[in-house]
Design an enzyme around this catalytic site. Structure first.
Site, mmCIF file in Angstrom:
data_model
loop_
_atom_site.group_PDB
_atom_site.id
_atom_site.type_symbol
_atom_site.label_atom_id
_atom_site.label_comp_id
_atom_site.label_asym_id
_atom_site.label_seq_id
_atom_site.Cartn_x
_atom_site.Cartn_y
_atom_site.Cartn_z
ATOM 1 N N LYS A 13 30.197 28.230 41.783
ATOM 2 C CA LYS A 13 30.663 26.959 41.100
ATOM 3 C C LYS A 13 31.899 26.399 41.668
ATOM 4 O O LYS A 13 32.103 25.118 41.751
ATOM 5 C CB LYS A 13 30.732 27.320 39.661
ATOM 6 C CG LYS A 13 29.826 26.551 38.730
ATOM 7 C CD LYS A 13 29.990 27.138 37.362
ATOM 8 C CE LYS A 13 30.545 28.283 37.126
ATOM 9 N NZ LYS A 13 31.220 28.649 35.863
ATOM 10 N N ARG A 85 30.340 25.240 26.150
ATOM 11 C CA ARG A 85 29.747 26.471 26.154
ATOM 12 C C ARG A 85 29.221 26.831 24.934
ATOM 13 O O ARG A 85 28.614 27.798 24.622
ATOM 14 C CB ARG A 85 31.083 27.510 26.224
ATOM 15 C CG ARG A 85 31.208 28.062 27.921
ATOM 16 C CD ARG A 85 32.342 29.101 27.613
ATOM 17 N NE ARG A 85 32.439 30.065 28.735
ATOM 18 C CZ ARG A 85 33.429 29.796 29.514
ATOM 19 N NH1 ARG A 85 33.748 28.750 29.877
ATOM 20 N NH2 ARG A 85 33.699 30.726 30.649
ATOM 21 N N ARG A 119 32.677 41.024 48.435
ATOM 22 C CA ARG A 119 33.671 39.870 48.719
ATOM 23 C C ARG A 119 34.926 40.887 49.063
ATOM 24 O O ARG A 119 35.359 41.590 48.573
ATOM 25 C CB ARG A 119 34.130 39.332 47.383
ATOM 26 C CG ARG A 119 35.122 38.259 47.319
ATOM 27 C CD ARG A 119 34.972 37.070 46.568
ATOM 28 N NE ARG A 119 35.126 37.575 45.079
ATOM 29 C CZ ARG A 119 34.794 36.529 44.040
ATOM 30 N NH1 ARG A 119 34.495 35.495 44.424
ATOM 31 N NH2 ARG A 119 34.970 37.136 42.634
ATOM 32 N N ARG A 168 39.088 42.613 45.455
ATOM 33 C CA ARG A 168 39.694 42.193 44.014
ATOM 34 C C ARG A 168 39.509 43.072 43.257
ATOM 35 O O ARG A 168 38.522 43.883 43.113
ATOM 36 C CB ARG A 168 39.042 40.769 43.704
ATOM 37 C CG ARG A 168 39.908 39.776 43.655
ATOM 38 C CD ARG A 168 39.337 38.388 43.426
ATOM 39 N NE ARG A 168 38.807 38.323 42.181
ATOM 40 C CZ ARG A 168 38.273 37.220 41.661
ATOM 41 N NH1 ARG A 168 38.315 36.026 42.458
ATOM 42 N NH2 ARG A 168 37.655 37.170 40.385
ATOM 43 N N ARG A 179 29.622 39.738 32.678
ATOM 44 C CA ARG A 179 29.921 38.519 32.567
ATOM 45 C C ARG A 179 28.725 37.729 32.744
ATOM 46 O O ARG A 179 28.506 36.555 32.141
ATOM 47 C CB ARG A 179 30.992 38.038 33.701
ATOM 48 C CG ARG A 179 32.330 38.589 33.423
ATOM 49 C CD ARG A 179 33.365 38.227 34.403
ATOM 50 N NE ARG A 179 33.471 36.832 34.898
ATOM 51 C CZ ARG A 179 34.071 36.514 36.045
ATOM 52 N NH1 ARG A 179 34.003 37.283 36.858
ATOM 53 N NH2 ARG A 179 34.098 35.119 36.157
HETATM 54 P P1 AMP Z 1 36.108 31.347 32.879
HETATM 55 O O1 AMP Z 1 37.277 31.019 34.007
HETATM 56 O O2 AMP Z 1 35.322 29.855 32.905
HETATM 57 O O3 AMP Z 1 35.320 32.166 32.808
HETATM 58 O O4 AMP Z 1 36.928 31.089 31.361
HETATM 59 C C1 AMP Z 1 37.776 32.278 31.182
HETATM 60 C C2 AMP Z 1 38.376 32.142 29.767
HETATM 61 O O5 AMP Z 1 38.650 30.973 29.090
HETATM 62 C C3 AMP Z 1 36.855 32.552 28.854
HETATM 63 O O6 AMP Z 1 36.434 33.811 28.803
HETATM 64 C C4 AMP Z 1 37.275 31.914 27.392
HETATM 65 O O7 AMP Z 1 38.059 32.866 26.930
HETATM 66 C C5 AMP Z 1 37.811 30.807 27.683
HETATM 67 N N1 AMP Z 1 37.214 29.301 27.939
HETATM 68 C C6 AMP Z 1 36.957 28.625 28.924
HETATM 69 N N2 AMP Z 1 36.384 27.472 28.684
HETATM 70 C C7 AMP Z 1 35.866 27.766 27.455
HETATM 71 C C8 AMP Z 1 35.198 26.989 26.500
HETATM 72 N N3 AMP Z 1 34.556 25.759 26.816
HETATM 73 N N4 AMP Z 1 34.845 27.418 25.139
HETATM 74 C C9 AMP Z 1 35.566 28.418 24.848
HETATM 75 N N5 AMP Z 1 36.383 29.269 25.781
HETATM 76 C C10 AMP Z 1 36.374 29.024 26.837
#
Ligand code: AMP
Length: 226
Positions: A13, A85, A119, A168, A179
């Protein structure tokens, strides 16, 4: 152009939204990146969201929506990565802007796991060298994957700076499977909401070929819409 990109962790992404930024000049807004940056800065927002992010829990809708509203306020072109989300976030988003298309990247879980385990990154923190020793040529459910390894010229040394390559810390199988599970759980209802309640076109792309080919597919699909 106002876009949303959905895709499981490890599907590329970040890579594809950066490419779309270059090609179409859209601003990339990744809520996860924003939160991580604010936490690092120790800002008010960072302090508010820290415990959620650290525990991998969703940040409360009011906070996320406020951040996104502020970011997209004056933007004509953007791509949202990691937002919305929840259905509530999706509804609030549609109150403040229209969305032209949703890009949904698909990749089988087994392929994601192989790619993530393959990776290798440069051990020099100042270098962004990124490689992959997984050489994937296989077919799952009729989807033919051709994802050749991306190897350095010299055995396990970075092409850019010569430092050794490492894995990593968080590229572990249990972590990535968890995840992916959370992603499926969160994303499905949001996509169903968009399908049921809106006419926003959803472009589904299987990420089964090298990056440039996938970029071409996304660009062609977007161009055919506008
Ligand atoms: P990501 O890098 O997109 O996996 O986001 C890392 C963390 O940021 C997630 O595990 C959430 O704790 C928070 N987060 C990111 N985007 C959102 C969202 N749209 N709604 C709620 N929490 C978010």
């Amino acid at each position: 152009m106002k876009l949303i990109i959905f895709g499981p962790p490890g599907s590329g992404k970040g890579t594809y939204s950066s490419k779309l930024k270059e090609i179409f000049g859209v601003e990339k807004i990744a809520t996860g990146d924003i939160f991580r940056e604010e936490i690092k800065k120790g800002s008010e927002l960072g302090k508010k969201v820290e415990k959620y992010v650290k525990e991998g829990k969703l940040v409360p809708d009011e906070i996320v929506i406020e951040v996104v509203k502020e970011k997209i306020k004056n933007l004509e072109n953007f791509i949202l990565d990691g937002f919305p989300r929840t259905i509530n976030q999706a509804k609030e988003l549609l109150k403040i802007t229209k969305i032209d298309a949703i890009i949904k990247l698909n990749m089988h879980e087994e392929i994601i796991v192989k790619k993530i385990l393959g990776r290798r990154i440069c051990s020099n923190p100042k270098c962004d060298g990124n490689y992959n020793i997984a050489d994937i040529h296989e077919t799952i459910d009729g989807i033919e994957y051709f994802l050749p390894a991306i190897l350095p010229k010299n055995d396990m040394l970075c092409d850019k700076c010569g430092s050794p390559l490492i894995q990593r810390e968080d590229d572990k199988e249990e972590i990535i499977r968890e995840r992916i599970r959370i992603y499926e759980e969160q994303t499905k209802p949001v996509l169903e909401f968009f399908k049921r309640e809106t006419k926003i076109p959803i472009i589904e792309i299987w990420v089964n070929r090298p990056v440039d080919e996938i970029v071409d597919r996304i660009v062609k699909s977007l161009k055919s819409l506008f």
